[in-house]
Write a protein that holds these residues in place. Structure first.
Motif, mmCIF file in Angstrom:
data_model
loop_
_atom_site.group_PDB
_atom_site.id
_atom_site.type_symbol
_atom_site.label_atom_id
_atom_site.label_comp_id
_atom_site.label_asym_id
_atom_site.label_seq_id
_atom_site.Cartn_x
_atom_site.Cartn_y
_atom_site.Cartn_z
ATOM 1 N N ALA A 53 1.058 -1.095 -0.021
ATOM 2 C CA ALA A 53 0.008 0.148 0.007
ATOM 3 C C ALA A 53 0.899 1.042 0.248
ATOM 4 O O ALA A 53 0.719 2.061 -0.665
ATOM 5 C CB ALA A 53 -1.312 0.521 0.999
ATOM 6 N N ARG A 54 2.124 0.607 0.244
ATOM 7 C CA ARG A 54 2.699 1.867 1.093
ATOM 8 C C ARG A 54 3.578 2.335 -0.622
ATOM 9 O O ARG A 54 3.469 3.808 -0.644
ATOM 10 C CB ARG A 54 4.110 2.196 1.389
ATOM 11 N N GLY A 55 3.727 2.049 -0.992
ATOM 12 C CA GLY A 55 4.714 1.987 -2.792
ATOM 13 C C GLY A 55 3.393 2.592 -3.656
ATOM 14 O O GLY A 55 3.553 3.148 -4.738
ATOM 15 N N GLU A 56 1.800 2.177 -3.566
ATOM 16 C CA GLU A 56 1.099 2.180 -4.147
ATOM 17 C C GLU A 56 1.090 4.147 -4.128
ATOM 18 O O GLU A 56 0.900 4.626 -5.039
ATOM 19 C CB GLU A 56 -0.114 1.727 -4.048
ATOM 20 N N TYR A 57 0.849 4.375 -2.940
ATOM 21 C CA TYR A 57 0.299 5.868 -2.169
ATOM 22 C C TYR A 57 1.479 6.354 -2.836
ATOM 23 O O TYR A 57 0.810 7.221 -3.139
ATOM 24 C CB TYR A 57 0.463 5.328 -0.665
ATOM 25 N N ARG A 58 2.964 6.060 -2.656
ATOM 26 C CA ARG A 58 4.015 6.920 -3.586
ATOM 27 C C ARG A 58 3.626 7.423 -4.459
ATOM 28 O O ARG A 58 4.047 7.998 -5.061
ATOM 29 C CB ARG A 58 5.194 6.817 -2.819
ATOM 30 N N THR A 59 3.311 6.600 -5.404
ATOM 31 C CA THR A 59 3.267 6.130 -6.181
ATOM 32 C C THR A 59 2.119 6.792 -6.940
ATOM 33 O O THR A 59 2.519 8.249 -8.105
ATOM 34 C CB THR A 59 3.139 4.769 -7.621
ATOM 35 N N SER A 60 1.386 6.757 -6.587
ATOM 36 C CA SER A 60 -0.294 7.550 -6.924
ATOM 37 C C SER A 60 0.433 9.243 -6.503
ATOM 38 O O SER A 60 -0.299 10.432 -7.292
ATOM 39 C CB SER A 60 -1.363 7.356 -5.846
ATOM 40 N N LEU A 61 1.026 9.827 -5.428
ATOM 41 C CA LEU A 61 1.865 10.705 -5.035
ATOM 42 C C LEU A 61 1.884 12.028 -6.789
ATOM 43 O O LEU A 61 1.663 12.337 -7.029
ATOM 44 C CB LEU A 61 2.692 11.216 -4.326
ATOM 45 N N VAL A 62 3.393 10.923 -7.563
ATOM 46 C CA VAL A 62 3.595 11.349 -8.610
ATOM 47 C C VAL A 62 2.712 12.003 -9.359
ATOM 48 O O VAL A 62 2.758 12.504 -10.286
ATOM 49 C CB VAL A 62 4.973 10.257 -9.094
ATOM 50 N N ILE A 63 1.718 10.944 -9.740
ATOM 51 C CA ILE A 63 0.885 10.613 -10.866
ATOM 52 C C ILE A 63 -0.862 12.004 -10.378
ATOM 53 O O ILE A 63 -1.042 12.866 -11.116
ATOM 54 C CB ILE A 63 -0.348 9.507 -11.028
ATOM 55 N N ASP A 64 -0.563 12.186 -9.020
ATOM 56 C CA ASP A 64 -1.319 13.228 -8.962
ATOM 57 C C ASP A 64 -0.980 14.663 -8.884
ATOM 58 O O ASP A 64 -1.449 15.165 -9.652
ATOM 59 C CB ASP A 64 -1.699 12.834 -7.396
ATOM 60 N N ASP A 65 0.042 14.897 -8.779
ATOM 61 C CA ASP A 65 1.252 16.129 -9.097
ATOM 62 C C ASP A 65 1.289 16.371 -10.901
ATOM 63 O O ASP A 65 1.737 17.515 -11.498
ATOM 64 C CB ASP A 65 2.614 16.009 -8.848
#
Length: 235
Positions: A53-65
């Motif tokens: 979940a931590r890896g998915e979240y960090r990847t999602s932050l890049v996509i959000d930006d």
């Protein structure tokens, strides 16, 4: 003298814990405002403590930006060819297409190509093998297309690895198939602006509404899926 030292120690502890609390509150707010946090049933603390979940979240932050206007779907369960459910880590819907994202949390050197059955993680002199994520994502896309029926050309298969992975020798030859390390994901997202549009805003919303129910399984249903996967790999 002893009392003065104890007083200084207490003050130092208060300062440290205050800083930790402020950091936590900031990160928790950031999580709740993220696309992942808004959709996930997990708290910030549970997400950070879970490696996947931590890896998915960090990847999602890049996509959000990323400069791409998009709608995100996380941990989506859809039917596979056998009628059981399969889980897709992330799906990004935008005008450029349907980005099916398989997020991998490995460390060390990564070796693999598109045709191999398994890829290799080399860490501290030991080798660990895992199923080819390109093949895994190819199955996800086939299952998605069976459900959505929008055309194979609209899908982009994106395999992402966390910051601890070093893609030493990895290759992908097929069109719209990409394997990206965490440190190159931001640039990859910027580069997608040059692609031609494949979906309208109306199509994106329609697909989003079709997939959203797949993110709302109960904990019991998710556990059943996990147990089925474990039994499958034991055979």
């Amino acid at each position: 003298m002893y009392e003065e030292m104890m007083a200084l120690l207490i003050i130092a502890c208060i300062i440290v814990w205050t800083a930790v609390l402020i950091k936590y509150l900031h990160e928790n707010k950031k999580y709740k405002n993220s696309s992942y946090g808004k959709q996930s049933s997990k708290s910030f603390w549970k997400t950070i403590l879970n490696q996947g979940a931590r890896g998915e979240y960090r990847t999602s932050l890049v996509i959000d930006d990323a400069p791409l206007k998009n709608k995100m779907i996380f941990n989506c369960y859809i039917a596979n060819r056998s009628g059981d459910k399969t889980e897709i880590d992330m799906i990004m819907l935008c005008n450029k297409g349907i980005y099916v994202i398989e997020n991998k949390n490995y460390s060390g050197w990564i070796f693999g190509d598109e045709k191999s059955k398994n890829w290799c993680e080399t860490l501290k002199g030991k080798k660990y093998f895992f199923y080819n994520p390109i093949k895994q994502n190819k199955s996800h896309i086939k299952n998605l297309e069976k459900m959505l029926k929008v055309g194979d050309e609209k899908y982009i298969s994106l395999i992402t690895f966390n910051a601890n992975a070093n893609l030493k020798k990895v290759s992908a030859e097929s069109q719209n198939v990409y394997v990206i390390g965490y440190n190159k994901l931001k640039q990859f997202m910027k580069d997608q602006l040059d692609k031609s549009d494949a979906l309208t805003d109306e199509q994106i919303e329609e697909i989003y509404q079709k997939l959203l129910p797949g993110t709302q399984l109960s904990d019991a249903e998710k556990q059943e899926h996990i147990e089925r996967i474990r039994k499958t790999y034991k055979k």
